[in-house]
Design a protein around this motif. Sequence first.
Motif, PDB file in Angstrom:
ATOM      1  N   LEU A 112       0.841  -1.190   0.000  1.00  0.00           N
ATOM      2  CA  LEU A 112       0.000   0.000   0.000  1.00  0.00           C
ATOM      3  C   LEU A 112       0.879   1.244   0.000  1.00  0.00           C
ATOM      4  N   PRO A 113       0.886   2.017  -1.107  1.00  0.00           N
ATOM      5  CA  PRO A 113       1.680   3.256  -1.142  1.00  0.00           C
ATOM      6  C   PRO A 113       1.175   4.263  -0.113  1.00  0.00           C
ATOM      7  N   TYR A 114       2.097   5.049   0.395  1.00  0.00           N
ATOM      8  CA  TYR A 114       1.748   6.071   1.380  1.00  0.00           C
ATOM      9  C   TYR A 114       0.722   7.055   0.812  1.00  0.00           C
ATOM     10  N   SER A 115       0.872   7.403  -0.458  1.00  0.00           N
ATOM     11  CA  SER A 115      -0.020   8.393  -1.084  1.00  0.00           C
ATOM     12  C   SER A 115      -1.460   7.906  -1.171  1.00  0.00           C
ATOM     13  N   ASP A 116      -1.681   6.603  -1.015  1.00  0.00           N
ATOM     14  CA  ASP A 116      -3.042   6.074  -0.991  1.00  0.00           C
ATOM     15  C   ASP A 116      -3.673   6.182   0.393  1.00  0.00           C
ATOM     16  N   VAL A 117      -2.870   6.588   1.378  1.00  0.00           N
ATOM     17  CA  VAL A 117      -3.360   6.653   2.751  1.00  0.00           C
ATOM     18  C   VAL A 117      -3.429   8.096   3.251  1.00  0.00           C
ATOM     19  N   THR A 123       3.740  15.839  10.155  1.00  0.00           N
ATOM     20  CA  THR A 123       3.946  17.207  10.637  1.00  0.00           C
ATOM     21  C   THR A 123       3.300  18.238   9.732  1.00  0.00           C
ATOM     22  N   GLY A 124       2.592  17.783   8.694  1.00  0.00           N
ATOM     23  CA  GLY A 124       1.872  18.700   7.816  1.00  0.00           C
ATOM     24  C   GLY A 124       2.649  19.155   6.601  1.00  0.00           C
ATOM     25  N   ARG A 125       3.888  18.697   6.446  1.00  0.00           N
ATOM     26  CA  ARG A 125       4.683  19.072   5.283  1.00  0.00           C
ATOM     27  C   ARG A 125       4.332  18.189   4.095  1.00  0.00           C
ATOM     28  N   ASP A 126       4.822  18.581   2.916  1.00  0.00           N
ATOM     29  CA  ASP A 126       4.692  17.705   1.752  1.00  0.00           C
ATOM     30  C   ASP A 126       5.451  16.413   2.053  1.00  0.00           C
ATOM     31  N   PRO A 127       4.859  15.264   1.780  1.00  0.00           N
ATOM     32  CA  PRO A 127       5.546  14.009   2.089  1.00  0.00           C
ATOM     33  C   PRO A 127       6.645  13.709   1.087  1.00  0.00           C
ATOM     34  N   ARG A 128       7.535  12.823   1.459  1.00  0.00           N
ATOM     35  CA  ARG A 128       8.525  12.332   0.520  1.00  0.00           C
ATOM     36  C   ARG A 128       7.821  11.505  -0.551  1.00  0.00           C
ATOM     37  N   PRO A 129       8.393  11.400  -1.762  1.00  0.00           N
ATOM     38  CA  PRO A 129       7.772  10.596  -2.814  1.00  0.00           C
ATOM     39  C   PRO A 129       7.636   9.136  -2.383  1.00  0.00           C
ATOM     40  N   ASP A 130       6.677   8.440  -2.958  1.00  0.00           N
ATOM     41  CA  ASP A 130       6.434   7.045  -2.598  1.00  0.00           C
ATOM     42  C   ASP A 130       7.670   6.173  -2.776  1.00  0.00           C
ATOM     43  N   GLU A 131       8.486   6.452  -3.802  1.00  0.00           N
ATOM     44  CA  GLU A 131       9.667   5.618  -4.029  1.00  0.00           C
ATOM     45  C   GLU A 131      10.749   5.854  -2.977  1.00  0.00           C
TER      46      GLU A 131
END
Length: 445
Positions: A112-117, A123-131
């Motif tokens: 399950l990719p993080y971006s699907d969750v 902390t509210g920042r842009d997340p790191r890319p799924d890869e």
Amino acid sequence: MHNADRAGFAIFCVAIAFMAFIGGAFVILTKSFPYTYLEDAHKAAVAVIAQQSDNDLYTDTDLWRDARRDDRGTTIEDPARAYEGLTLYTSGDGTYANLVDMHGEIVHRWELPYSDVWETSPTGRDPRPDERMYWRKAKLLPNGDLVAMYIADNDTPWGYGIVKLDPDSRVIWKYHASTHHDLDITPDGDVITLTHEFTQREVPEFQALSYPWLDDYLVRLDGETGEEISKVSLGDAFIDSPFAGLFYSVPSFATEDPLHTNSVQYLDDELTRNFAPADGRSGQIMLSFRHPGAVALVDPDSGEMTWAMQGPWLGQHSARVQPNGHFTLFDNLGNFERGNRTRILEVNPNDDAIVASYSGNDEHPFDSGLRGAAQTLPNGNRLITESDGGRLFETTPQGEIAWEFINPARGGDKEQYVPVVSSGQRIAIANLDADFRADLDTTGR
């Protein structure tokens, strides 16, 4: 403007610059207002620049390592000595977990990719890319549900949350916080884990401490809902204990992250019974603190640190109390031998004696500077997770390898890189629920 005016203006500018220099030097040397805000801004800017410059997934992150061997999958299998079962592992190349049989064949997979969750970091920042994410730890439940922890590379705080998934990788619940390193399941199904947050709490006794510093928290989650039941500051637990001196003596490189707690284990009645430091108090948590080089017990109800000790290990992980009253450690760097820096130690806490040790050899080197774990199996063998080698292997009490598995994933233009393997779990097939067992791809095995 007349020459005199120009000269006066130049002198004025020089005076202003000089005053600014003197003022800035005073702020830095005395660490007075607004030093803290300027220092935080500088650290944040440096971190952002460093994060944006890590362009090569294989060499600029700690998710991949140079492949030490060409082997893939199961390379050693000794049915007479190995503990028969299925092995769950996670890999640095993605947010997934594979369940493999003794031959190394995948019988089930969760992914399950993080971006699907979630859309942001905790902390509210842009997340790191799924890869740039993987599952640092995953634990399989008998019914096929999986509890998995997201970790991102090159980010602080680096923990990204925990999910509980059903066998089809559908979310049962999710806990969005900076969870990191490890998790355990209590007998009633709750989840014990770690989170971390920056704090400005002043610790006058620790003069070298950098501010803000990263504090770790011991968290208990409801196993059915993922709701947070309790949260204990481990910094407070250390500082308010008789063992505070261990906290104050961390090395100079760790003054921003003085604890770096990296393992948790819930002590049930059986483990408490023979482990003398537990003093008969069931429900305490065994912890490993990498930077103080300590292992300790903390009561999650009172927040009290009841016992702690240091020993002849370095950069350790995976502190695990054993039914015989000893504890084991994954001693990452304490062996001091080229190619074999890592050891598995069994320690008697009553006299601090090392009663058993495994450190590899020339034929089977053992070296993992980061991460790593050891699970003692019912037959006395140990399943060892050599993260930097991308390897899982099972040793007998005599130090012989009964089973070995090399991560088959590869990366790079010549497939010269292997993803780290950060967690491994051996499960007897008979301990799985019948419905989940029936769905596994074990035909003919």
